[in-house]
Design a protein around this motif. Structure first.
Motif, PDB file in Angstrom:
ATOM      1  N   MET A 109       0.832  -1.201   0.000  1.00  9.24           N
ATOM      2  CA  MET A 109       0.000   0.000   0.000  1.00  9.24           C
ATOM      3  C   MET A 109       0.866   1.250   0.000  1.00  9.24           C
ATOM      4  O   MET A 109       1.878   1.317   0.702  1.00  9.24           O
ATOM      5  N   VAL A 110       0.462   2.244  -0.792  1.00  5.28           N
ATOM      6  CA  VAL A 110       1.132   3.540  -0.812  1.00  5.28           C
ATOM      7  C   VAL A 110       0.077   4.623  -0.592  1.00  5.28           C
ATOM      8  O   VAL A 110      -1.109   4.422  -0.850  1.00  5.28           O
ATOM      9  N   ALA A 111       0.537   5.802  -0.135  1.00  6.79           N
ATOM     10  CA  ALA A 111      -0.387   6.786   0.435  1.00  6.79           C
ATOM     11  C   ALA A 111      -0.783   7.920  -0.499  1.00  6.79           C
ATOM     12  O   ALA A 111      -1.139   9.007  -0.032  1.00  6.79           O
ATOM     13  N   HIS A 112      -0.745   7.708  -1.807  1.00  6.88           N
ATOM     14  CA  HIS A 112      -1.202   8.766  -2.717  1.00  6.88           C
ATOM     15  C   HIS A 112      -2.669   9.080  -2.451  1.00  6.88           C
ATOM     16  O   HIS A 112      -3.503   8.178  -2.355  1.00  6.88           O
ATOM     17  N   MET A 137      -3.255   8.234 -11.574  1.00 10.93           N
ATOM     18  CA  MET A 137      -2.933   7.001 -10.845  1.00 10.93           C
ATOM     19  C   MET A 137      -4.166   6.134 -10.649  1.00 10.93           C
ATOM     20  O   MET A 137      -5.262   6.648 -10.389  1.00 10.93           O
ATOM     21  N   LYS A 138      -3.979   4.833 -10.723  1.00 11.60           N
ATOM     22  CA  LYS A 138      -5.069   3.889 -10.494  1.00 11.60           C
ATOM     23  C   LYS A 138      -4.960   3.294  -9.095  1.00 11.60           C
ATOM     24  O   LYS A 138      -3.884   3.253  -8.497  1.00 11.60           O
ATOM     25  N   ALA A 139      -6.095   2.808  -8.600  1.00 14.72           N
ATOM     26  CA  ALA A 139      -6.108   2.233  -7.250  1.00 14.72           C
ATOM     27  C   ALA A 139      -5.245   0.985  -7.158  1.00 14.72           C
ATOM     28  O   ALA A 139      -4.667   0.697  -6.106  1.00 14.72           O
ATOM     29  N   ILE A 140      -5.150   0.247  -8.262  1.00 12.81           N
ATOM     30  CA  ILE A 140      -4.316  -0.964  -8.277  1.00 12.81           C
ATOM     31  C   ILE A 140      -3.452  -0.938  -9.532  1.00 12.81           C
ATOM     32  O   ILE A 140      -3.972  -0.812 -10.639  1.00 12.81           O
ATOM     33  N   THR A 141      -2.147  -1.030  -9.352  1.00 12.68           N
ATOM     34  CA  THR A 141      -1.234  -1.169 -10.481  1.00 12.68           C
ATOM     35  C   THR A 141      -0.205  -2.241 -10.142  1.00 12.68           C
ATOM     36  O   THR A 141      -0.041  -2.613  -8.981  1.00 12.68           O
ATOM     37  N   GLN A 142       0.458  -2.722 -11.164  1.00 11.21           N
ATOM     38  CA  GLN A 142       1.451  -3.783 -10.984  1.00 11.21           C
ATOM     39  C   GLN A 142       2.845  -3.185 -11.092  1.00 11.21           C
ATOM     40  O   GLN A 142       3.146  -2.432 -12.017  1.00 11.21           O
ATOM     41  N   TYR A 143       3.704  -3.513 -10.130  1.00 15.13           N
ATOM     42  CA  TYR A 143       5.104  -3.128 -10.191  1.00 15.13           C
ATOM     43  C   TYR A 143       5.916  -4.410 -10.125  1.00 15.13           C
ATOM     44  O   TYR A 143       6.148  -4.959  -9.051  1.00 15.13           O
ATOM     45  N   GLY A 144       6.316  -4.918 -11.293  1.00 18.23           N
ATOM     46  CA  GLY A 144       6.965  -6.228 -11.316  1.00 18.23           C
ATOM     47  C   GLY A 144       6.004  -7.287 -10.827  1.00 18.23           C
ATOM     48  O   GLY A 144       4.888  -7.427 -11.325  1.00 18.23           O
ATOM     49  N   GLU A 145       6.411  -8.017  -9.803  1.00 17.19           N
ATOM     50  CA  GLU A 145       5.566  -9.065  -9.233  1.00 17.19           C
ATOM     51  C   GLU A 145       4.729  -8.564  -8.055  1.00 17.19           C
ATOM     52  O   GLU A 145       3.998  -9.337  -7.439  1.00 17.19           O
ATOM     53  N   LEU A 148       0.790  -2.616  -6.353  1.00 15.84           N
ATOM     54  CA  LEU A 148       0.740  -1.363  -5.622  1.00 15.84           C
ATOM     55  C   LEU A 148      -0.718  -0.982  -5.409  1.00 15.84           C
ATOM     56  O   LEU A 148      -1.480  -0.867  -6.376  1.00 15.84           O
ATOM     57  N   LEU A 149      -1.106  -0.797  -4.167  1.00 17.54           N
ATOM     58  CA  LEU A 149      -2.484  -0.467  -3.811  1.00 17.54           C
ATOM     59  C   LEU A 149      -2.545   0.962  -3.278  1.00 17.54           C
ATOM     60  O   LEU A 149      -1.747   1.350  -2.416  1.00 17.54           O
ATOM     61  N   ARG A 150      -3.499   1.736  -3.801  1.00 21.18           N
ATOM     62  CA  ARG A 150      -3.658   3.137  -3.381  1.00 21.18           C
ATOM     63  C   ARG A 150      -5.069   3.338  -2.835  1.00 21.18           C
ATOM     64  O   ARG A 150      -5.977   3.723  -3.575  1.00 21.18           O
ATOM     65  N   PRO A 151      -5.273   3.100  -1.552  1.00 19.72           N
ATOM     66  CA  PRO A 151      -6.630   3.183  -1.001  1.00 19.72           C
ATOM     67  C   PRO A 151      -7.108   4.599  -0.701  1.00 19.72           C
ATOM     68  O   PRO A 151      -8.274   4.789  -0.338  1.00 19.72           O
ATOM     69  N   LEU A 152      -6.243   5.620  -0.848  1.00 18.17           N
ATOM     70  CA  LEU A 152      -6.605   6.973  -0.416  1.00 18.17           C
ATOM     71  C   LEU A 152      -6.857   7.948  -1.566  1.00 18.17           C
ATOM     72  O   LEU A 152      -6.942   9.154  -1.341  1.00 18.17           O
TER      73      LEU A 152
END
Length: 401
Positions: A109-112, A137-145, A148-152
């Protein structure tokens, strides 16, 4: 705050000690407790400020006192003198994603938040971005395996600050957030002017969402075209049916070419639009081209796309490699002309190989102090060697993602 019901039992949260990430971490800790999950907080000491280590240590004391598992990762090595923010962001994601993979965690999770989303939209608008870029930015993106989740993304920063104040929790202010050498800071400090024109963060985020919906529709059309006309092979090359390009809308053509090039080369990001347009025009004219570390070879009925032989390293996001035995001094690289000459001493012809000749030099090979030990895609291993390896072309799943 967006919830992610399919998140793993263990997940990570990126936390710097600033208001945004600290609020996310504390809220996520409550959610984790309520849902029976385990949260791990990850911080990165970039070493760009003298106070950074002290701040990380103070954050560690705060989080461990609240029963939150916390780890500090350190960015070591020489630091760039330009493009510092971008380099630091990439280093941060690499360190955290590597830690997550090593510890069997798939979600970070990241805080964007809403204000970040609005700033990103304006930054990309100023740079002339297209539909995908303006989707921000999207709420869910893929970084390699790692996911990345952005709930905010729908939460304004003011609410996050209010949350911390209600909790009686202090936070750290990063002085770089006031440095007007960075474009994002300039936009942030002028947001009041945009709001006077009705361009509030909420309105900008609404537009970004509309762009995301348009981008998703274009991606579906691109995937459908790729399924029908682009054929990937485990050896790491692609064949495009030229008939599929006849009458194809420019946007879908450009997206498809970018996606193919990224899969074959291992590149994470697509090329700039003007370079992609030049590639498209060359292929329309029936001319060969190079882009993204790939050769685009126009043939009678199709286009062959394979890697260029510019260097011998194999990007680590192309193949999953399994071999049962330990071989000291073993090196992984592409075959190249030198390696192929060695093989020809045992194999005199390529005519019986079901692999296009331009692909031969690009094949993954294993080397030791004597030279080429094995080339799995050719079914080759040095006479007398017990070496065996299994290669899985994991990059191909990105074609239709």
């Amino acid at each position: 705050m967006t919830s992610f019901p399919d998140i793993g039992e263990r997940f990570a949260v990126a936390v710097s000690g600033g208001a945004d990430s600290l609020a996310l971490c504390l809220l996520a800790a409550i959610w984790a407790k309520d849902t029976g999950r385990h949260l791990v907080a990850l911080s990165v000491d970039h070493g760009l400020r003298t106070a950074s280590r002290q701040e990380c240590n103070g954050l560690h004391e705060t989080l461990t006192a609240k029963g939150i598992e916390h780890h500090i990762l350190t960015w070591v090595g020489e630091k760039p003198t330009s493009g510092i923010q971008a380099a630091a962001r990439e280093a941060r994601y690499q360190l955290m994603s590597r830690w997550c993979l090593e510890n069997q965690i798939e979600d970070l999770m990241v805080a964007h938040h809403q204000d970040d989303q609005a700033e990103t939209f304006l930054l990309r608008l100023a740079r002339g971005s297209g539909v995908d870029g303006l989707g921000a930015m999207k709420a869910i993106t893929q970084y390699g395996e790692i996911r990345l989740l952005r709930p905010l993304l729908d939460i304004p920063k003011s609410r996050l600050i209010s949350t911390l104040e209600t909790m009686g929790q202090d936070w750290v202010e990063d002085p770089s957030n006031q440095n007007e050498d960075f474009d994002r800071v300039k936009i942030r400090k002028n947001m009041a002017l945009f709001q006077d024109l009705g361009l509030t963060s909420e309105r900008l985020v609404q537009t970004a969402h509309a762009m995301q919906r348009a981008g998703d529709a274009l991606q579906r059309m691109t995937r459908n075209w790729l399924k029908q006309y682009a054929h990937l092979f485990e050896e790491g090359y692609c064949i495009i049916e030229r008939t599929g390009l006849d009458g194809l809308e420019d946007e879908i053509r450009l997206r498809s070419l970018a996606r193919i090039g990224m899969v074959i080369s291992g590149e994470i990001y697509p090329p700039r639009l003007e370079r992609l347009q030049r590639l498209s025009m060359s292929l329309k004219k029936g001319s060969d081209a190079t882009l993204m570390g790939c050769r685009w070879i126009v043939r009678k009925d199709d286009i062959l796309v394979c890697r260029e032989v510019r260097h011998f390293d194999v990007p680590d996001n192309l193949y999953q490699i399994d071999y049962p035995h330990s071989f000291s001094g073993l090196k992984l690289r592409i075959l190249g002309q030198e390696g192929w000459k060695q093989l020809l001493k045992e194999r005199k012809s390529v005519d019986d190989l079901n692999i296009p000749k331009p692909v031969i030099y690009t094949l993954v090979s294993f080397w030791d102090e004597e030279g080429v030990l094995a080339v799995p895609h050719l079914g080759y291993q040095r006479v007398g060697s017990e070496f065996e390896a299994q290669l899985t072309f994991i990059a191909k799943k990105r074609l239709l993602s």
